[in-house]
Design an enzyme around this catalytic site. Structure first.
Site, mmCIF file in Angstrom:
data_model
loop_
_atom_site.group_PDB
_atom_site.id
_atom_site.type_symbol
_atom_site.label_atom_id
_atom_site.label_comp_id
_atom_site.label_asym_id
_atom_site.label_seq_id
_atom_site.Cartn_x
_atom_site.Cartn_y
_atom_site.Cartn_z
ATOM 1 N N LYS A 40 0.848 -1.185 0.000
ATOM 2 C CA LYS A 40 0.000 0.000 0.000
ATOM 3 C C LYS A 40 0.888 1.241 0.000
ATOM 4 C CE LYS A 40 -4.380 0.648 2.444
ATOM 5 N NZ LYS A 40 -5.046 0.462 3.737
HETATM 6 O O1 G3P Z 1 -9.388 1.317 4.481
HETATM 7 C C1 G3P Z 1 -9.085 2.581 4.959
HETATM 8 C C2 G3P Z 1 -9.742 2.740 6.257
HETATM 9 O O2 G3P Z 1 -9.073 2.001 7.201
HETATM 10 C C3 G3P Z 1 -9.927 4.117 6.719
HETATM 11 O O3 G3P Z 1 -11.071 4.074 7.451
HETATM 12 O O4 G3P Z 1 -12.696 4.818 9.090
HETATM 13 O O5 G3P Z 1 -10.262 5.401 9.352
HETATM 14 O O6 G3P Z 1 -11.646 6.485 7.596
HETATM 15 P P1 G3P Z 1 -11.431 5.267 8.433
#
Ligand code: G3P
Length: 217
Positions: free
Chosen positions: A83
């Site tokens: 990534k």
């Molecule tokens: O896949 C990306 C994710 O982990 C981000 O999620 O909820 O931290 O915006 P969030």
């Protein structure tokens, strides 16, 4: 639509894996910090458990640093997707790693133009962050729809990996918008099975069954 689990929690992944709903796993530095585990160790455990792609994120800011970290992470297993962030250096690293035959997930995508560049750089996956756009009063799902249209217009093979999913509605809408993959926290995937009418119906059936005085076994 493929389901990836967005977590570094081994127990949660195992639970969903046993149900057969895990096509892959995504992690990021915040999720690794939350797990309290050693990064490479936890990614190796996940990669051994799950056959599909397991995203492991680089933390360098320059392309050379991302390449060094990405190549190191790729040693963990053939199913590691490296990534990299959607920066200019991330795109450079994406191109080189893809040319080396590795899977690359370009993350932190917030615009269709960024997604277009990631596809040009050969990304295996592009990760638009729906929830974080919704958080600032923008429409995360519109971004998925735009990327779908653009990729289909030109036959780009980069898979749209809907990320930053917060709700069960995000899952449904990502599927309707044609996302190739959705990565969601375990709790969201569990909630997809829930419906109050299912609970109510079951309660009624069991009450009536009790009245029959019968048993199946
Ligand atoms: O896949 C990306 C994710 O982990 C981000 O999620 O909820 O931290 O915006 P969030």
């Amino acid at each position: 639509m493929k389901f990836f689990v967005d977590t570094a929690d081994i127990g949660a992944i195992r639970d969903l894996h046993q149900l057969g709903v895990v096509d892959g796993v995504t992690t990021n530095p915040s999720l690794v910090a939350k797990s309290g585990r050693d990064f490479k160790e936890v990614v190796a455990e996940i990669a051994a458990m799950v056959d599909g792609p397991v995203s492991a994120e680089t933390v360098a800011l320059d392309a050379d640093g991302m390449l060094a970290e990405g190549r190191e992470l790729a040693k963990i297993g053939d199913n590691i997707a490296i990534k990299v962030p959607l920066t200019w250096d991330g795109l450079k690293a994406c191109k080189t790693l893809t040319d080396e035959g590795r899977m690359v997930n370009v993350t932190l995508c917030f615009s269709a133009n960024q997604a277009l560049l990631a596809a040009k750089a050969g990304a295996t996956f592009i990760s638009p962050f729906l929830g974080r756009l919704d958080d600032i009063n923008l429409d995360g799902m519109e971004l998925i729809q735009d990327i779908r249209t653009i990729y289909d217009n030109y036959g780009f093979e980069t898979e749209i990996l809907a990320a930053s999913i917060r709700t069960v509605n995000h899952m449904k809408e990502a599927a309707l918008a044609g996302a190739d993959v959705a990565t969601a926290p375990p709790g969201v995937i569990h909630k997809m099975a829930e419906h109050p009418l299912t609970d109510k119906g079951l309660e009624g059936f069991l009450a009536d069954w009790k009245k029959t005085g019968q048993s199946i076994l």
